[in-house]
Design an enzyme around this catalytic site. Structure first.
Site, PDB file in Angstrom:
ATOM      1  CB  THR A  20      64.639  38.979  79.590  1.00  0.00           C
ATOM      2  OG1 THR A  20      63.919  40.164  79.231  1.00  0.00           O
ATOM      3  CG2 THR A  20      64.092  38.429  80.883  1.00  0.00           C
ATOM      4  CB  CYS A  21      68.100  38.463  75.359  1.00  0.00           C
ATOM      5  SG  CYS A  21      69.529  38.036  76.268  1.00  0.00           S
ATOM      6  CG  ASP A  22      61.473  39.572  74.908  1.00  0.00           C
ATOM      7  OD1 ASP A  22      60.968  40.626  74.465  1.00  0.00           O
ATOM      8  OD2 ASP A  22      60.991  38.450  74.724  1.00  0.00           O
TER       9      ASP A  22
ATOM     10  CG  ASN B 234      66.318  35.333  78.006  1.00  0.00           C
ATOM     11  OD1 ASN B 234      66.295  36.542  78.007  1.00  0.00           O
ATOM     12  ND2 ASN B 234      66.708  34.660  76.953  1.00  0.00           N
TER      13      ASN B 234
END
Ligand code: PLP
EC number: 4.1.1.19
Length: 608
Positions: free
Chosen positions: A482-484, A528
């Protein structure tokens, strides 16, 4: 390094040379099952469900209580239901129902939708208990379940629910359900899931309300329907102490209600809470009791109270969910990148003439050995500091800086390997290894598959399924895709995870996350837009060979967009229009559109 398998593994798995095997039937290696599924086109994260482990847990629950009942000459019966909130997925529930039949194991429902599942699938004579807040429709559903012939107990969470039951009962000419009362105990569990018990709890009736409920039941002439009292002091009760207190409290309430005339009150439902050992580290064990101790304590304490207060020993109900569901499911996530692999000798861009310190680093890298590694490691760090200063002063360029980064990382890697042979005697190197962890990027989403780690920092046992005959020497941080930045299981010195150095261009490396069968999937988030993983049910045939009984692929991109209520036709038309409005020639537009639509039908996780 056995990844604490003897602490959390319950003998369900074992390490055989380089691989992890399932300790059942013909003992297949997990890697062979994965390869088999990959041959069927499965890529990305995968949930493996093992019904034999559901059976093992149910059997353990019943046999331990049966044993305790025999040992203490207890006169009540043991009964149990599976709380659907723990795992409502058909790939879990349907195998469970099949196994449940032999035990007369029932279901617990906490909402209308769960109740519909219970009414559909529960085995006929097995009990259904209904908890949670209820409206009249939920009570009507419970009555219909009763009319179907199910053995239903509606547990009231407050007096208004009792009034609703009475009102609904007037719509029918029979009263086909039993009533239970959730009692608000003084006692609560301990740990992150302790809030379900105690005086501040959201649920249950206090003493005054319980007495009032008895009076209402008497007045309505349905006191004979009161069959059960219920409590639940929280999930994952790590310490047996609070449970014993809760049993004493509930036992005394039961006895006093019998004395107040509740002659059909015959069961105490002790809720869930039976804990699972999640720890991989001996000094960090979660639980301070075994299932044997748990069942002995419950049976012994209830017998003691019943004898003292001269009432019949009650039937014992449990709603343990985590204990039943957790071990049955393993999440497998393929590692797709190791970040230190950017620091590869092949990436060096050495010049004809390099700065002296770079030449020296190069020599250190070539000459480091098991006797000089500490000194060379110190020298490398020292040179690196100097080279960074030279860069800031504009005296070396970006290529030199890149060479310095690569060489220092390669020297540290070599030093760590020498230090591993010597059991990490050098504190500084140990500290460096802990600080310069390898980042393992794995193809999964923590938000979707391990939400309790994200929300509550609950650790799950993690280990690789191959290379287990080699010593893992990299302190590991796991990154999800994920972009987290919360999508990370960081290295923790208190609970360290070490993984292997692997060259992913030559071999695959998979991480397995264990004990994930309870709560995780349903609490999982599509952050996401990563959705459910691939899923397979693994059973064993009469020859002991494993079978992939069921296989479901993860969602396609288009399907997750539909789930969010996007109109897929609109998306397709707008995408088409966006391409049409470009200056590309018609042939290119056609080709790109074909490609785009194929990609729209691809899975949400990464493919390679
Ligand atoms: N019963 C009730 C009323 C619950 O609220 C819960 C979960 O919190 C359970 C049973 C299941 O608990 P566990 O999964 O800890 O066994």
């Amino acid at each position: 390094m056995d990844y604490g398998i003897n602490i959390w593994g319950e003998n369900n798995f074992f390490i055989d040379n380089d691989r992890l095997r399932i300790n059942y039937a013909n003992q297949p290696a997990l890697i062979d099952i994965i390869k088999d599924l990959e041959d069927q086109g499965i890529k990305g994260p995968l949930l493996l469900r093992f019904p034999h482990l559901i059976r093992k847990q149910i059997n353990s629950l019943y046999s331990n209580f049966k044993q305790a009942i025999k040992e203490f000459d207890y006169k009540g019966e043991f009964k149990a239901v599976f709380p659907l909130k723990v795992n409502q997925f058909p790939t879990f529930v349907k195998p469970l129902i099949k196994i449940a039949k032999n035990f007369n194991y029932g279901l617990e429902a906490g909402s209308k939708a769960e109740l519909i599942l219970a009414m559909t699938y529960n085995n006929k004579n097995a009990p259904i208990t209904i908890n949670g807040f209820k409206d009249k429709d939920m009570i009507r559903l419970a009555f219909i379940a009763g009319f179907m012939g199910y053995n239903v107990t509606i547990t009231i969470e407050g007096l208004n629910e009792l009034n609703s039951i009475i009102e609904v009962s007037r719509e029918y000419d029979k009263f086909p359900v039993f009533i239970g009362i959730r009692i608000r105990l003084h006692t609560s569990g301990v740990g992150v899931w302790a809030k379900s018990g105690g005086y501040e709890s959201k649920f249950g009736l206090n003493s005054t309300e319980i007495i009032e409920a008895i009076e209402i039941l008497k007045k309505e002439n349905i006191l004979d329907k009161l069959k059960m009292i219920h409590f639940h002091i929280g999930s994952q009760i790590n310490d047996i102490g609070p449970l014993k207190k809760a049993i004493r409290e509930a036992g005394n309430i039961y006895a006093d209600l019998r004395k107040l005339g509740a002659k059909n009150l015959s069961a105490i439902n002790i809720g869930g809470g039976l804990a699972i050992e999640y720890s991989q580290w001996e000094n960090k064990r979660d639980r301070n009791y075994s299932i044997r101790e748990f069942s002995n304590d419950v049976v012994y304490l209830l017998k003691e109270i019943a004898i003292k207060k001269n009432v019949p020993m009650p039937d014992i109900f449990t709603e343990s969910g985590r204990f039943i569901a957790s071990p049955s499911t393993i999440l497998i996530a393929p590692v797709i990148e190791l970040f230190s692999q950017e620091y590869n000798a092949k990436a060096l861009r050495l010049k004809e003439k390099n700065p002296d310190l770079i030449e020296e680093l190069f020599d250190l890298y070539n000459l480091i050995n098991e006797t000089n590694y500490i000194e060379y490691f110190h020298d490398a760090l020292d040179h690196f500091e100097s080279l960074l200063t030279l860069f800031d002063l504009g005296m070396i360029d970006l290529i030199d800086r890149s060479n310095a980064e690569i060489l220092v990382n390669l020297i540290i890697k070599k030093a760590i390997i020498f230090a591993t042979y010597k059991g990490f005697k050098n504190k500084e190197l140990k500290a460096i290894n802990e600080k310069t962890q390898e980042k393992y990027l794995a193809n999964f989403s923590i938000f979707q598959s391990l939400p309790d780690f994200w929300g509550l920092k609950q650790r799950f046992p993690i280990m690789p399924i191959t290379k287990l005959n080699m010593s893992p020497n990299r302190s590991a941080t796991i990154w999800d895709i994920t972009c987290d930045s919360d999508g990370e299981i960081p290295f923790n010195k208190e609970t360290p995870l070490y993984l292997h150095e692997v060259d992913l261009s030559k071999e695959s490396y998979y991480l397995a996350f264990f004990l994930v069968g309870a709560y995780q999937e349903i609490l999982g988030m599509k952050h996401n837009l990563f959705s459910y993983t691939n899923e397979a049910i693994i059973t064993f045939d009469e020859n002991g060979d494993y079978k992939i009984e069921f296989l479901e692929r993860t969602q396609k991109i288009r399907d997750i967009l539909i789930d969010l209520d996007y109109e897929i036709d609109e998306i397709e038309n707008l995408l088409k229009e966006n391409l049409q409005n470009t200056k590309l020639d018609e042939e290119e537009k056609k080709e790109l559109l074909g490609e785009l639509f194929l990609l729209l039908n691809d899975m949400v996780y990464l493919k390679d």
